[in-house]
Design a protein around this motif. Structure first.
Motif, short mmCIF file in Angstrom:
data_model
loop_
_atom_site.label_atom_id
_atom_site.label_comp_id
_atom_site.label_asym_id
_atom_site.label_seq_id
_atom_site.Cartn_x
_atom_site.Cartn_y
_atom_site.Cartn_z
N HIS A 1 0.80 -1.24 0.00
CA HIS A 1 0.00 0.00 0.00
C HIS A 1 0.82 1.28 0.00
CE1 HIS A 1 -3.46 -2.52 0.59
NE2 HIS A 1 -2.95 -3.02 1.69
N LEU B 1 2.19 7.72 5.38
CA LEU B 1 1.08 7.35 4.49
C LEU B 1 1.29 7.99 3.12
CD1 LEU B 1 -1.20 5.58 5.67
CD2 LEU B 1 0.00 6.84 7.43
N SER C 1 -5.10 10.37 3.04
CA SER C 1 -5.14 9.00 3.57
C SER C 1 -4.74 8.99 5.05
CB SER C 1 -4.25 8.04 2.75
OG SER C 1 -2.93 8.51 2.67
N LEU D 1 -7.23 7.62 7.90
CA LEU D 1 -6.83 6.48 8.74
C LEU D 1 -6.95 6.83 10.23
CD1 LEU D 1 -5.74 3.67 9.21
CD2 LEU D 1 -3.42 4.52 8.75
N SER E 1 -4.76 -2.43 8.00
CA SER E 1 -4.89 -3.28 6.82
C SER E 1 -6.31 -3.18 6.22
CB SER E 1 -4.56 -4.72 7.23
OG SER E 1 -4.80 -5.56 6.16
N PHE F 1 -6.92 -0.01 4.27
CA PHE F 1 -6.38 0.03 2.89
C PHE F 1 -7.16 -0.89 1.98
CE2 PHE F 1 -2.79 2.20 4.85
CZ PHE F 1 -2.58 3.18 3.89
N GLU F 2 -7.54 -2.10 2.50
CA GLU F 2 -8.30 -3.04 1.66
C GLU F 2 -9.62 -2.39 1.24
OE1 GLU F 2 -6.85 -5.59 0.59
OE2 GLU F 2 -5.21 -5.83 2.04
N ARG G 1 -10.27 0.55 0.65
CA ARG G 1 -10.09 1.61 -0.35
C ARG G 1 -9.64 1.04 -1.69
NH1 ARG G 1 -8.98 6.92 2.25
NH2 ARG G 1 -7.27 7.32 0.81
#
Ligand SMILES: Cc1ncc(COP(=O)(O)O)c(C=O)c1O
Length: 381
Positions: free
Chosen positions: A277, A299, A304, A308, A374, A377-378, A380
């Motif tokens: 990522h 990041l 982002s 987050l 995790s 990010f998944e 997105r």
């Protein structure tokens, strides 16, 4: 708001309360009692420095540094824009003009390659900050400073007992400053120390710390009365705090080992995510022994990073960012700071996120933090 996984949690090592009770029993609650003496002796021995004085904070150790270096209005002081406000305020309080340096992309420390062009005939100090307890490139900084006769003050708030090429951080410049704030590896709530590496500054440091009097010499029996001999203030912590601090200092090896484990676990857990990522993990040069003070990630963008933080918060996990570039702060702009002056600082400050980090952060808690990152990010894609 109470977080399930807070950002920081002060951790006791066992003897704090017993030593504080002992300080009470000794009947010496003000500064420079038995526990202050023990803390200073321990620090001086481990650091191998000519002088160490406990102070009420790292901020005050920095202020003492500015006084010791006789900083006066019109002097210039070079320091990173990427640091805590005390690094700059200590010198601005004496009337100095801050000159903001950018940082390196790898360690986020003062970029020594850009230092020479910031030096002028008015430069009176260079203040490197060992960010996250990882040493700045001190050989280059010290060489440049020596060539121009400029003193170096190491802001070592994060780096007690870290090393640079085998040498203790905080002992390389004329002066070094330590923090024992609640968020630091070794703490007494609020506290600090001034490490005095130039023997010629030791006696005056004692005087400045004792309201401008030669009280320390009086207590050593070197003068028969004490009196006002210089400017100064009250920078002594109570011996009660020194008692707490002594317990922590004595347990330093176990504190470091606990923090090393937490740091390494984050590194191992985050490495696969970083690759997938575009997250950047901390860089520790081989010639630096770090202090495992914090774990940060970079990041891909400000957007982002903010998203987050918000996502972690909804699950009761507190992660924080810092520092806002000082040259772009309200005060920094009054000294001429403009966007683009320190491009790496400006970019990193938008992207950096500090994860929860404390001595007894459990593997389970860390797994939760990393799983949440995790999932973020998944989701997105
Ligand atoms: C780099 C740096 N310098 C100085 C300080 C000030 O430390 P204290 O709170 O002990 O005054 C901090 C505090 O976090 C810091 O991060």
């Amino acid at each position: 708001m109470a977080y399930r996984i807070p950002f920081n949690r002060p951790c006791l090592t066992g003897n704090e309360q017993a030593y504080m009770l002992e300080a009470v029993a000794r009947g010496h609650l003000s500064g420079d009692g038995e526990f202050t003496r023990r803390c200073c002796a321990l620090l001086q021995r481990k650091l191998g420095a000519p002088g160490v004085l406990l102070t009420t904070s790292c901020t005050h150790a920095l202020e003492m540094s500015a006084l010791l270096l006789n900083i006066v209005p019109g002097d210039e002081v070079i320091l990173p824009s990427f640091t805590f406000v005390s690094t700059v305020n200590a010198f601005v309080l004496r009337g100095a003009r801050p000159v903001f340096a950018d940082i390196r992309r790898d360690t986020l420390n003062l970029d020594e390659t850009g230092l020479a062009r910031l030096v002028t005939p008015r430069t009176r100090a260079i203040v490197p900050v060992h960010y996250a307890g990882i040493g700045c490139e001190m050989d280059a900084i010290l060489e440049l400073a020596a060539a121009h006769g400029i003193p170096v003050v190491e802001d070592n708030a994060h780096g007690l007992f870290g090393t640079y090429r085998g040498r203790q951080l905080g002992t390389l410049g004329q002066l070094g400053t330590q923090s024992f704030h609640e968020t630091k590896n070794v703490t007494c709530g609020e506290g600090g120390a001034l490490v005095i590496n130039d023997p010629a500054l030791v006696e005056r440091a004692e005087i400045l710390r004792e309201k401008g009097t030669n009280r320390s010499r009086f207590f050593r029996g070197q003068v028969d009365k004490y009196t006002w001999v210089d400017i100064g203030s009250s920078y002594l912590p109570s011996d009660l705090l020194a008692a707490f601090l002594h317990a922590q200092l004595e347990s330093y090896d176990s504190i470091l080992e606990q923090r090393r484990r937490v740091w390494e676990r984050y590194r191992v857990m985050l490495e696969p995510l970083a690759e997938r990522h575009g997250i950047v993990l901390p860089v520790v040069p081989a010639h630096c022994e770090q202090t495992y003070h914090m774990f940060y990630i970079l990041l891909p963008s400000l957007e982002s990073r903010q998203a987050l933080i918000a996502h972690l918060k909804t699950l009761g996990i507190l992660a924080v960012f810092h520092y806002l570039p000082l040259h772009l702060s309200d005060m920094g702009r009054t000294y001429g700071g403009r966007p683009g002056d320190c491009p790496v600082t400006e970019e990193i400050s938008d992207r950096l996120l500090r994860l929860p980090f404390y001595n007894d952060l459990s593997e389970q808690e860390q797994r939760e933090v990393v799983d949440t990152v995790s999932e973020f990010f998944e989701s997105r894609g």
